[in-house]
Design a protein around this motif. Structure first.
Motif, PDB file in Angstrom:
ATOM      1  N   ARG A 199       0.774  -0.760  -0.228  1.00  0.00           N
ATOM      2  CA  ARG A 199      -0.121   0.171  -0.167  1.00  0.00           C
ATOM      3  C   ARG A 199       0.962   1.215   0.319  1.00  0.00           C
ATOM      4  N   CYS A 200       1.662   1.551   0.377  1.00  0.00           N
ATOM      5  CA  CYS A 200       2.560   2.528   0.487  1.00  0.00           C
ATOM      6  C   CYS A 200       3.059   3.070  -0.546  1.00  0.00           C
ATOM      7  N   GLY A 201       3.849   1.329  -1.363  1.00  0.00           N
ATOM      8  CA  GLY A 201       4.585   1.422  -2.708  1.00  0.00           C
ATOM      9  C   GLY A 201       3.939   1.780  -3.616  1.00  0.00           C
ATOM     10  N   PHE A 202       2.917   1.121  -3.540  1.00  0.00           N
ATOM     11  CA  PHE A 202       1.578   1.793  -4.963  1.00  0.00           C
ATOM     12  C   PHE A 202       0.922   2.521  -5.137  1.00  0.00           C
ATOM     13  N   ALA A 203       0.538   3.085  -3.748  1.00  0.00           N
ATOM     14  CA  ALA A 203       0.019   4.356  -3.457  1.00  0.00           C
ATOM     15  C   ALA A 203      -0.097   5.476  -4.384  1.00  0.00           C
ATOM     16  N   GLY A 204      -1.611   5.876  -5.107  1.00  0.00           N
ATOM     17  CA  GLY A 204      -1.669   6.828  -6.154  1.00  0.00           C
ATOM     18  C   GLY A 204      -1.762   8.405  -5.440  1.00  0.00           C
ATOM     19  N   SER A 205      -1.807   8.701  -4.743  1.00  0.00           N
ATOM     20  CA  SER A 205      -1.525  10.279  -3.565  1.00  0.00           C
ATOM     21  C   SER A 205      -0.875  10.531  -2.564  1.00  0.00           C
ATOM     22  N   GLN A 206      -0.714  11.265  -2.250  1.00  0.00           N
ATOM     23  CA  GLN A 206       0.438  11.660  -0.941  1.00  0.00           C
ATOM     24  C   GLN A 206      -0.786  11.137   0.092  1.00  0.00           C
ATOM     25  N   GLN A 207      -1.693  11.548   0.167  1.00  0.00           N
ATOM     26  CA  GLN A 207      -3.118  10.641   1.050  1.00  0.00           C
ATOM     27  C   GLN A 207      -2.949   9.867   1.571  1.00  0.00           C
ATOM     28  N   ALA A 208      -2.690   8.675   0.749  1.00  0.00           N
ATOM     29  CA  ALA A 208      -3.208   7.328   0.247  1.00  0.00           C
ATOM     30  C   ALA A 208      -1.213   6.905   0.895  1.00  0.00           C
ATOM     31  N   TYR A 209      -0.563   7.596   0.912  1.00  0.00           N
ATOM     32  CA  TYR A 209       0.744   7.039   0.912  1.00  0.00           C
ATOM     33  C   TYR A 209       1.103   7.183   2.157  1.00  0.00           C
ATOM     34  N   ASP A 210       0.692   8.603   2.980  1.00  0.00           N
ATOM     35  CA  ASP A 210       0.905   8.744   4.401  1.00  0.00           C
ATOM     36  C   ASP A 210       0.668   8.108   5.536  1.00  0.00           C
ATOM     37  N   ASP A 211      -1.353   7.756   5.094  1.00  0.00           N
ATOM     38  CA  ASP A 211      -1.933   6.151   5.898  1.00  0.00           C
ATOM     39  C   ASP A 211      -1.514   5.373   5.337  1.00  0.00           C
ATOM     40  N   ALA A 212      -0.921   4.989   4.591  1.00  0.00           N
ATOM     41  CA  ALA A 212      -0.458   3.399   4.815  1.00  0.00           C
ATOM     42  C   ALA A 212       1.110   3.207   5.478  1.00  0.00           C
ATOM     43  N   TYR A 213       2.045   4.288   5.132  1.00  0.00           N
ATOM     44  CA  TYR A 213       2.547   4.531   6.315  1.00  0.00           C
ATOM     45  C   TYR A 213       2.777   4.425   7.170  1.00  0.00           C
ATOM     46  N   HIS A 214       1.603   5.503   8.094  1.00  0.00           N
ATOM     47  CA  HIS A 214       1.681   5.120   9.423  1.00  0.00           C
ATOM     48  C   HIS A 214       0.999   3.956  10.142  1.00  0.00           C
ATOM     49  N   ARG A 215       0.230   3.262   9.245  1.00  0.00           N
ATOM     50  CA  ARG A 215      -0.598   2.312   9.788  1.00  0.00           C
ATOM     51  C   ARG A 215       0.497   1.097   9.507  1.00  0.00           C
ATOM     52  N   LEU A 216       0.978   1.188   8.559  1.00  0.00           N
ATOM     53  CA  LEU A 216       2.890   0.064   8.691  1.00  0.00           C
ATOM     54  C   LEU A 216       3.410   0.372  10.114  1.00  0.00           C
ATOM     55  N   PHE A 217       4.203   1.849  10.072  1.00  0.00           N
ATOM     56  CA  PHE A 217       4.857   1.649  11.209  1.00  0.00           C
ATOM     57  C   PHE A 217       4.371   1.747  13.452  1.00  0.00           C
ATOM     58  N   ASN A 218       2.738   2.229  12.572  1.00  0.00           N
ATOM     59  CA  ASN A 218       2.442   1.725  13.895  1.00  0.00           C
ATOM     60  C   ASN A 218       2.145  -0.337  14.513  1.00  0.00           C
ATOM     61  N   ALA A 219       2.703  -0.868  13.490  1.00  0.00           N
ATOM     62  CA  ALA A 219       2.022  -2.228  13.552  1.00  0.00           C
ATOM     63  C   ALA A 219       3.438  -2.472  13.819  1.00  0.00           C
ATOM     64  N   LEU A 220       4.588  -2.277  13.575  1.00  0.00           N
ATOM     65  CA  LEU A 220       5.386  -3.379  13.111  1.00  0.00           C
ATOM     66  C   LEU A 220       6.002  -2.453  14.709  1.00  0.00           C
ATOM     67  N   ASP A 221       5.554  -1.345  15.223  1.00  0.00           N
ATOM     68  CA  ASP A 221       6.345  -1.352  16.888  1.00  0.00           C
ATOM     69  C   ASP A 221       5.399  -1.694  17.525  1.00  0.00           C
ATOM     70  N   TRP A 222       4.086  -1.845  16.855  1.00  0.00           N
ATOM     71  CA  TRP A 222       2.960  -2.856  18.090  1.00  0.00           C
ATOM     72  C   TRP A 222       4.175  -4.207  17.943  1.00  0.00           C
ATOM     73  N   LEU A 223       4.127  -4.916  17.044  1.00  0.00           N
ATOM     74  CA  LEU A 223       5.272  -6.483  16.425  1.00  0.00           C
ATOM     75  C   LEU A 223       6.459  -6.396  17.763  1.00  0.00           C
ATOM     76  N   SER A 224       7.094  -4.710  17.774  1.00  0.00           N
ATOM     77  CA  SER A 224       8.561  -4.933  18.517  1.00  0.00           C
ATOM     78  C   SER A 224       8.080  -5.108  19.926  1.00  0.00           C
ATOM     79  N   GLU A 225       6.968  -4.397  20.420  1.00  0.00           N
ATOM     80  CA  GLU A 225       7.079  -4.274  21.669  1.00  0.00           C
ATOM     81  C   GLU A 225       5.815  -6.219  22.413  1.00  0.00           C
ATOM     82  N   ARG A 226       5.236  -6.701  21.252  1.00  0.00           N
ATOM     83  CA  ARG A 226       5.055  -7.696  21.134  1.00  0.00           C
ATOM     84  C   ARG A 226       5.954  -8.218  21.634  1.00  0.00           C
ATOM     85  N   LEU A 227       7.585  -8.516  20.845  1.00  0.00           N
ATOM     86  CA  LEU A 227       8.453 -10.163  20.850  1.00  0.00           C
ATOM     87  C   LEU A 227       9.702  -9.265  21.384  1.00  0.00           C
TER      88      LEU A 227
END
Length: 348
Positions: A199-227
């Protein structure tokens, strides 16, 4: 068989590369797969089609080393010891809009199926197949026809339907008592991480990219905490959940960080996830199924809308994957009561 104009249009929309940039749009993955399953009792399909029974030697798993979705199936097949039961066909890392091809094999043909393009196995069963020719795909060798390309179900069925053929000491990757938690973790990992990088790589607008970027790294932070306090995602052994996360993490710095603009942090800059990924990489069945060269070739050559020059980067340095990770201190038993797989003699 000649392509109709409609089929070409569909295959361009649902490319084997998985995506194209559509200006102004958020990337949405097509998840309509061939839902047939290979089961112990060979139950008929939803529309009364003949069933596909579990049978040693009958089916061929077709993958590409480059593809993260196919990579899952090669890991699980190896961990469970199904190499002599389900044969493996390997496509090259690059392809055109029509299909994955067997250009790594002698004569550019799969030695078992006798075909040059995976497309031929799809068209053998569905002459007007309208969607992407994707890997992984399981092909019925006697008929030469595709059975399924439903990658999330393929690995689960390897664990549950093919138990008769599991090697002695095979791990329980999808134990019944943990399935609810595994499914919950897998759902978030798929939507936010596995598919999130796309979703980051193939976003067709800045807003779509920004949203995907934040969702991705929020999830990676959650995984870091879990692990941070447990060695594996669910329970104290490797499960299906770890397999699904690993195939994205192992590609992160090589392609997703730069090519897909997932650049808040490299994997090597996320200490917990980097140690976790190295732990898995050094576990038999994981790192020895990785081919970084083919991974980079696929993304940087095939995705011409993102990389029109098709230049493949030389980095990053891969030696760090073999460095000490310290995850043993968290305990855990990689294979539970089982044992590691041995390396297949005939497969790289």
């Amino acid at each position: 068989m000649a392509d109709t104009e409609q089929n070409v249009e569909h295959r361009e929309q649902f490319s084997t590369a998985g995506a194209y940039v559509h200006s102004g749009e958020e990337y949405t993955r097509d998840t309509n797969y061939i839902e047939d399953r290979i089961t112990r009792d060979g139950q008929p399909g939803k529309n009364g089609e003949p069933g596909w029974p579990v049978e040693a030697g009958r089916y061929r798993l077709v993958v590409a080393r480059a593809c993260p979705w196919a990579h899952r199936s090669t890991i699980v097949r190896r961990l469970l010891g199904l190499e002599d039961v389900i044969s493996l066909g390997i496509c090259g890392p690059t392809h055109d809009v029509r299909s994955w091809t067997f250009d790594l094999d002698e004569g550019a043909k799969d030695p078992v199926l006798g075909i040059e393009r995976l497309q031929q196995a799809y068209f053998s069963r569905f002459p007007n197949y309208p969607r992407g020719i994707t890997v992984p795909a399981i092909v019925d060798v006697p008929s030469g026809s595709v059975v399924t390309n439903n990658f999330p179900q393929i690995t689960l069925d390897f664990s549950t339907e093919w138990q008769e053929f599991h090697r002695p000491g095979a791990p329980k990757l999808y134990p019944e008592e943990l399935r609810e938690e595994i499914d919950s973790v897998n759902k978030r990992v798929f939507t936010e991480v596995n598919n999130g990088v796309y979703r980051c790589g193939f976003a067709g607008s800045q807003q779509a990219y920004d949203d995907a970027y934040h969702r991705l790294f929020n999830a990676l932070d959650w995984l870091s905490e879990r692990l941070e306090t447990q060695r594996y995602l669910v329970g104290d052994t490797i499960t299906e959940a770890d397999v699904r996360l690993f195939t994205t993490l192992v590609r992160f710095d090589a392609v997703y960080h730069g090519h897909f603009k997932c650049n808040r942090s490299k994997l090597t800059e996320m200490p917990v996830l980097w140690a976790y990924a190295r732990d898995l990489f050094q576990t038999p069945g994981f790192g020895d199924t990785v081919n970084f060269e083919q991974i980079k070739q696929h993304y940087y050559i095939v995705h011409t809308d993102l990389n029109p020059t098709q230049i493949v980067p030389l980095g990053p340095d891969e030696s760090g994957w073999l460095s000490e990770h310290g995850r043993h201190e968290l305990g855990g038993r990689p294979f539970g009561e089982g044992t590691p797989p041995s390396r297949p003699a005939s497969e790289g």
